[in-house]
Design a protein around this motif. Structure first.
Motif, PDB file in Angstrom:
ATOM      1  N   ASP A  40     -15.250  -2.754   6.063  1.00  0.00           N
ATOM      2  CA  ASP A  40     -14.424  -3.454   5.082  1.00  0.00           C
ATOM      3  C   ASP A  40     -14.908  -3.119   3.664  1.00  0.00           C
ATOM      4  O   ASP A  40     -15.987  -3.531   3.260  1.00  0.00           O
ATOM      5  CB  ASP A  40     -14.503  -4.967   5.340  1.00  0.00           C
ATOM      6  CG  ASP A  40     -13.462  -5.757   4.549  1.00  0.00           C
ATOM      7  OD1 ASP A  40     -12.863  -5.187   3.610  1.00  0.00           O
ATOM      8  OD2 ASP A  40     -13.248  -6.937   4.881  1.00  0.00           O
ATOM      9  N   GLU A  58     -12.116   0.041  12.824  1.00  0.00           N
ATOM     10  CA  GLU A  58     -11.131  -0.400  11.834  1.00  0.00           C
ATOM     11  C   GLU A  58     -11.680  -0.163  10.434  1.00  0.00           C
ATOM     12  O   GLU A  58     -12.815  -0.544  10.127  1.00  0.00           O
ATOM     13  CB  GLU A  58     -10.802  -1.883  12.025  1.00  0.00           C
ATOM     14  CG  GLU A  58      -9.678  -2.351  11.117  1.00  0.00           C
ATOM     15  CD  GLU A  58      -9.179  -3.749  11.455  1.00  0.00           C
ATOM     16  OE1 GLU A  58      -8.325  -4.242  10.692  1.00  0.00           O
ATOM     17  OE2 GLU A  58      -9.644  -4.338  12.452  1.00  0.00           O
ATOM     18  N   LYS A  60     -10.888  -0.848   6.436  1.00  0.00           N
ATOM     19  CA  LYS A  60     -10.097  -1.631   5.488  1.00  0.00           C
ATOM     20  C   LYS A  60     -10.558  -1.304   4.072  1.00  0.00           C
ATOM     21  O   LYS A  60     -11.740  -1.457   3.747  1.00  0.00           O
ATOM     22  CB  LYS A  60     -10.315  -3.129   5.718  1.00  0.00           C
ATOM     23  CG  LYS A  60      -9.972  -3.654   7.096  1.00  0.00           C
ATOM     24  CD  LYS A  60     -10.350  -5.148   7.157  1.00  0.00           C
ATOM     25  CE  LYS A  60     -10.163  -5.725   8.531  1.00  0.00           C
ATOM     26  NZ  LYS A  60     -10.649  -7.130   8.589  1.00  0.00           N
ATOM     27  N   THR A  80      -6.276   0.514   7.195  1.00  0.00           N
ATOM     28  CA  THR A  80      -5.464  -0.390   6.389  1.00  0.00           C
ATOM     29  C   THR A  80      -5.884  -0.301   4.928  1.00  0.00           C
ATOM     30  O   THR A  80      -7.066  -0.477   4.612  1.00  0.00           O
ATOM     31  CB  THR A  80      -5.620  -1.848   6.873  1.00  0.00           C
ATOM     32  OG1 THR A  80      -5.281  -1.919   8.262  1.00  0.00           O
ATOM     33  CG2 THR A  80      -4.695  -2.775   6.100  1.00  0.00           C
ATOM     34  N   ASN A  81      -4.913   0.020   4.061  1.00  0.00           N
ATOM     35  CA  ASN A  81      -5.195   0.154   2.623  1.00  0.00           C
ATOM     36  C   ASN A  81      -6.338   1.140   2.362  1.00  0.00           C
ATOM     37  O   ASN A  81      -7.266   0.876   1.605  1.00  0.00           O
ATOM     38  CB  ASN A  81      -5.514  -1.221   2.018  1.00  0.00           C
ATOM     39  CG  ASN A  81      -5.543  -1.193   0.503  1.00  0.00           C
ATOM     40  OD1 ASN A  81      -4.897  -0.354  -0.126  1.00  0.00           O
ATOM     41  ND2 ASN A  81      -6.321  -2.081  -0.093  1.00  0.00           N
TER      42      ASN A  81
END
Length: 199
Positions: A40, A58, A60, A80-81
């Motif tokens: 993240d 994942e 982010k 994501t983004n």
């Protein structure tokens, strides 16, 4: 899943079932094999990820500007983004059950990759390259900008552009069979193929 925040460490020290938040990763000295991790808003000091292996990862808000992922394997990953402008996944990379949301893939290169059961959503793929790509179990571009995307030498069967936006595509007319488009796009495709339509 444990959360590790604002640490600086090597990619070699990443462990499964962890979420890394605002961390910085120094260059890896080994082959990259990462599974079951969330990144993240992390920073990666290296840009060469060739031969890497990512499973159930994942990303982010991360930045992979002009990074290379040649001959890599990505399975069940979610972006994501993510800044992937100019990222290079070409040369025999396998992308399986991956999804790209709200990401910038302008000029990204997926040439000669295998894409299986993957999709792009709300992303910019303007002037990206999908030359000689092998598509298995479908590839869709939902609410994506795909103008000037390059599909030369790619069989279009299983590719869905019906919810994408484009003025021009680069395709081989003889390989377009099986491409899914919407009625409005049909006129654009016909014009691209050099057919003259009279009222």
């Amino acid at each position: 899943m444990a959360t590790i925040t604002k640490q600086t460490m090597s990619l070699d020290d990443i462990e499964p079932d962890n979420e890394y938040d605002n961390c910085t990763f120094t260059v890896s000295n080994e082959l990259i094999r990462i599974n079951d991790v969330v990144f993240d808003h992390c920073k990666f000091e290296q840009s060469n990820f060739d031969g890497s292996d990512w499973g159930y990862v994942e990303f982010k808000g991360c930045d992979f500007l002009n990074a290379t992922f040649h001959k890599s394997y990505l399975s069940n990953c979610k972006f994501t983004n993510v800044q992937l402008m100019g990222a290079d996944f070409s040369m025999e990379t396998l992308i399986k059950k991956c999804q790209f949301h709200d990401s910038n893939l302008h000029y990204a290169n997926f040439s000669e990759t295998k894409l299986e059961d993957s999709f792009f959503m709300d992303s910019n793929l303007v002037e990206s390259s999908f030359q000689a790509v092998t598509v298995k179990k479908g590839l869709s571009f939902n609410n994506c900008e795909v103008n000037q995307i390059d599909f030369l030498d790619t069989r279009m069967k299983g590719i869905d552009l019906s919810k994408a936006t484009f003025d021009d595509l680069i395709v081989n007319p003889e390989l377009i069979k099986g491409l899914t488009i919407n009625p409005w796009q049909a006129g654009q495709i016909v014009a691209m193929l050099g057919v003259i339509v009279e009222d």
